[in-house]
Each structure stands twice: as C-alpha cells, then as structure tokens.
Design an enzyme around this catalytic site. Sequence first.
Site, PDB file in Angstrom:
ATOM      1  N   GLU A 168       0.992 -14.538  -1.390  1.00  0.00           N
ATOM      2  CA  GLU A 168       0.099 -13.868  -0.435  1.00  0.00           C
ATOM      3  C   GLU A 168      -1.262 -14.561  -0.429  1.00  0.00           C
ATOM      4  O   GLU A 168      -1.676 -15.163  -1.431  1.00  0.00           O
ATOM      5  CB  GLU A 168      -0.073 -12.399  -0.838  1.00  0.00           C
ATOM      6  CG  GLU A 168      -0.929 -11.598   0.129  1.00  0.00           C
ATOM      7  CD  GLU A 168      -0.924 -10.103  -0.176  1.00  0.00           C
ATOM      8  OE1 GLU A 168      -1.503  -9.337   0.619  1.00  0.00           O
ATOM      9  OE2 GLU A 168      -0.329  -9.703  -1.203  1.00  0.00           O
TER      10      GLU A 168
ATOM     11  N   GLU B  95       4.299  -2.391   3.916  1.00  0.00           N
ATOM     12  CA  GLU B  95       3.698  -1.173   3.367  1.00  0.00           C
ATOM     13  C   GLU B  95       3.062  -0.326   4.474  1.00  0.00           C
ATOM     14  O   GLU B  95       1.884   0.030   4.429  1.00  0.00           O
ATOM     15  CB  GLU B  95       2.686  -1.507   2.262  1.00  0.00           C
ATOM     16  CG  GLU B  95       3.359  -2.138   1.064  1.00  0.00           C
ATOM     17  CD  GLU B  95       2.468  -2.228  -0.170  1.00  0.00           C
ATOM     18  OE1 GLU B  95       1.261  -1.910  -0.087  1.00  0.00           O
ATOM     19  OE2 GLU B  95       2.976  -2.629  -1.239  1.00  0.00           O
TER      20      GLU B  95
ATOM     21  N   TYR C 273       6.123  -1.564  -8.920  1.00  0.00           N
ATOM     22  CA  TYR C 273       5.505  -2.373  -9.969  1.00  0.00           C
ATOM     23  C   TYR C 273       5.650  -1.687 -11.327  1.00  0.00           C
ATOM     24  O   TYR C 273       5.846  -0.465 -11.405  1.00  0.00           O
ATOM     25  CB  TYR C 273       4.022  -2.605  -9.655  1.00  0.00           C
ATOM     26  CG  TYR C 273       3.796  -3.570  -8.522  1.00  0.00           C
ATOM     27  CD1 TYR C 273       3.688  -4.935  -8.756  1.00  0.00           C
ATOM     28  CD2 TYR C 273       3.707  -3.120  -7.205  1.00  0.00           C
ATOM     29  CE1 TYR C 273       3.486  -5.830  -7.709  1.00  0.00           C
ATOM     30  CE2 TYR C 273       3.507  -4.011  -6.156  1.00  0.00           C
ATOM     31  CZ  TYR C 273       3.402  -5.362  -6.413  1.00  0.00           C
ATOM     32  OH  TYR C 273       3.202  -6.249  -5.384  1.00  0.00           O
TER      33      TYR C 273
ATOM     34  N   GLU D 182       8.621  -6.775  -3.523  1.00  0.00           N
ATOM     35  CA  GLU D 182       7.456  -6.798  -4.410  1.00  0.00           C
ATOM     36  C   GLU D 182       7.813  -6.079  -5.702  1.00  0.00           C
ATOM     37  O   GLU D 182       8.125  -4.885  -5.679  1.00  0.00           O
ATOM     38  CB  GLU D 182       6.225  -6.144  -3.754  1.00  0.00           C
ATOM     39  CG  GLU D 182       5.631  -6.948  -2.610  1.00  0.00           C
ATOM     40  CD  GLU D 182       4.278  -6.418  -2.139  1.00  0.00           C
ATOM     41  OE1 GLU D 182       3.533  -5.824  -2.971  1.00  0.00           O
ATOM     42  OE2 GLU D 182       3.969  -6.609  -0.940  1.00  0.00           O
TER      43      GLU D 182
END
Length: 514
Positions: free
Chosen positions: A48, A196, A264, A319
């Site tokens: 990113e 997102e 995450y 992610e």
Amino acid sequence: MKYANKYFTAAALAFTVSLGAQLKSTISANKEAKSQIINKNIYGHFAEHLGRGIYDGIFVGENSTIPNTKGVRNDIIKALKDLSIPNLRWPGGCFADTYHWKDGIGPKKERPTIVNRWWGGNTEDNSFGTHDFLDLAKELGAEPYLAGNLGSGEVKELSDWVAYVNGVTKNPMSDLRKKNGQDKPWNVKYWGVGNEMWGCGGNMTPEFYANLYRQYSTFMTDWNNSDKLFRIASGANIDDYHWTEVMMRDIPRGLIEGVALHSYSFSNWEKKGDAVDFSEDEYFATMKSALRMDELIQKHSAIMDKYDPEKKTALIVDEWGGWYEVEKGTNPGFLYQQNTMRDAMIAGVTLNIFNQHSDRVRMANLAQTVNVLQAVILTKGEKMLLTPTYHVMNLYKAHQDAQLIPLNIDSPNYSNKTETLKAVSGSASEKNGVTTISLVNIDSKNSVEASIDLKDFKSKNFTAKIISSNKINDHNSFDKPELIVPKDFKNIKKEKDALKLTLPPFSVVVLTSN
C-alpha cells in the site's frame, strides 16, 4: 519497564527445553478428510501507499544511488523473486479509496502531487503509478491485484481503469495506454471493488455497499473480458458475519468471484504494545488472536456455503498479520514495526490454517511487503534485511499449488495463567513427488516431542529446516541482519513407521521428503 522476562532468557530456554520432554504430540495423515489443491495465491502480499512501503521502500527512483531497475530496488526484486510471491495487491488499503489512477500515468514530471490523508499526511508525487506497479509485478512473475476506488471515485473511473489496463479493442483508454508507452494490455485478472467499505472506504452499511458493488461490477466488464476478471467484494471486518451474509445473499454469483476478510493479530487493539519489548501475557494474547483465524474462516465459510455450496466464490483474506505500536521515534501514520520470533509464529500458524481451509480460502495477502506492519523486508538507506516472517514464507512456499494432505494433530496445551491454546499446528502437502510438512510450536516455554505416523505418507525419508532463536523477542536488525535465519534441523530420527523430532519452544520446522 522493559521486559527481561524470565521466560525469554537463554538460560530459561535451556532449562525449559528439558522440561519440554514431558509434552508430546502425535501427527498423522487424515484419510477421511477431503483434500484439495493449496492455491498458490494464499501466499500473496500487499503493498500500500503507506509510510515507507512504496516510497523509500520498494521504490527509490531511477536517480537513486541504490541499485535499481526503473526505480525499484534490485535487492528487493531479488528477495521477492526468491520468495516466489504469487500475487501483489496495490495501491491499498485505505489509500485505494482516495487514489485516482489517472494521476499516476503519463510523464512523471507532469503528474500532480497528492496528500496521503490516511497515512501520515505526507505529500506524494505520483511517480509510482499504474505502469510502474504492473512493470514490477511482471518483473516478479506475480499476478497484480488492483484495488479500485469506490469511496471517492466514480463508476466511470474504475471502468476506465479496466479498459486502460486490459483493453484489446481500440478505445480511448487503450489509445491512452499506448500513448504512454504500453502497446499490449496487461490483462490484469484480480480486482478489488473497493476496500473496507464498512470503515475508511465510506462507513457504509453492507446493504448499501452490496448495491453499489453490483453497479460497479457490472460496468467493469464488456464482451471481451467478462469471463476474465476476478472481482473481489470488500468483505467483513473480523467477525462481522452479517456483512458476509449480505454479500452472498444480495450479489448475484455472475457478478462476484471473491469476498474479502480482514483480520489482524494483536494482544489488545486499544493498546497494541511494543513490537519487541512484549510480555508473556502479550505474547499469549497475540497467539490467541492469530489462532482465531481458524474460527473466523469456518464461520464465514459456513455462511458462504449456504449460498454457494459448490464453493465457486472464494474467501480472500487480503489483509492479515501482526499489528503493534510503531517503533519509537517514527511517524505514527507510517506503521513501521520490528519483526520478531512472535511474528514468525503468527506467519506459521496462519499459513497452516489457510492451507487447511484451501477449499474456500484461495487467496491471502500478508500486510505488508516492505517497512509496514508485519513486513517481510525492512530497509534503512542502502541497507536491507529479511525478517523472520520472510524466512517462514520462504520455507512454506513449497506448499504453493501442492495437493493438501489433511492432518490429525494431537497437540499438548500451551498454558498461561487460566487460559490454554493448542501448542502445535501444522499442514502437509505433496507436489511433484515431494512431501512438505510444516510444524509450529507456539509454546514460549516448553519443547514438544512430536511423532509423525508415516504409514499413510508416500514419502518416508525427510530432511528439515528450523527457524528458532534464544529469545522470543529476538529479531533481525541492521547490525545483525542474520540473527534469525533457517538452519538445518538435526533433531529428527526415524523409528519404524514414525518420524520423531523435538520442536523447541517458539519454533517453526519444515520437513521435506528426499
């Protein structure tokens, strides 16, 4: 106070290894479970426009004194080629929904500057754009995965990007591409339709986004590429199962090929803790968070199975990785963090989970590639180092496009206060006559005596590599860039139809048949 925890000292390690003899694990092939191919794209990466991920990371510019190819560091190109990365996601992330792709094409001196509003507020000159990224992906032999702008863009903008990148017939966008030096289309297959959307992509409800997705997805295709695009819907945040329900219920199968999931690993989201100076409690909590990926995949997959029992729509975990506080003295918006043996544990157990669920999980992207979050590469000026996470993924790359061998694993518990986790995880596969078995022991204190029943394995003889260290806080630094590297693992022996080995605390062992 810095943690010089008794669990993390070399002396304690030597002592606890002997205690670990009490812990045992038995592993065997599960003949009853369904086997499938482990899609190589599970081993994908994510780059990113964030901090020093692109600029001063991957891209240093053609005029840099650091050896480069078209501005991309040669040492990074080599490292990623050696890693056999199958795909690379770009340009975001949250950045994607403020990125207007036409700003990043044409003569570099004429490209406008922008402010990265999401990550640090720094100014970018758009010198790394569509051509630069797609040239990099081609150099790496990786499939490009482009994330489109739904948050601040328009339908025509994404439709034009597809035509610019993939257009075969003469049209204004293919003409513009040729004017900018690229005659043939790149034929990009993987497209994220927003990112997102429940958060930085627009704070939308799933019902609103599903309708928006249908509109954008429709206009991404034409008669030439409708059967060539792999369109990925912005998916759930961790355990938002309602989001997945709406995506699968409200979007026709002909408009969607994948649904994303972001999750995450951390000890506490509100107070993530230091990347290096962490306690036993923080380590345990991070492992608990990482292992939860198995539950998330099972529950999201169960929803997808209701609407898609043939599993045509893929679950894309684009992610994942460890997330801690930034390194002291660095820009908090740059998300730069060190990478320790804790991260090696996250990588090992997560990839084992993905392998086991490869019937539904067919792409995943570690966040992120260079200098951001759980990076595989860190740079400092001309210096570059490979992290423990890099070395885990390098050993695991043998699983790419291999036939899964489902496993039964009887694991001892790793205990901390009143909680327990399974200490041992693993996955196995076979490709071109070679069997690979990857095992992880997350227990920070105890070794585990593992016994692998070989009766149902084609291969009987194995060699092994190990990733381990004296302290769980250990990491590769620019002063000691090879403190943690894979080493030959000798603590392995064959007894009749069983393979016996001792897994040290917080270690990754990968066995390869010969």
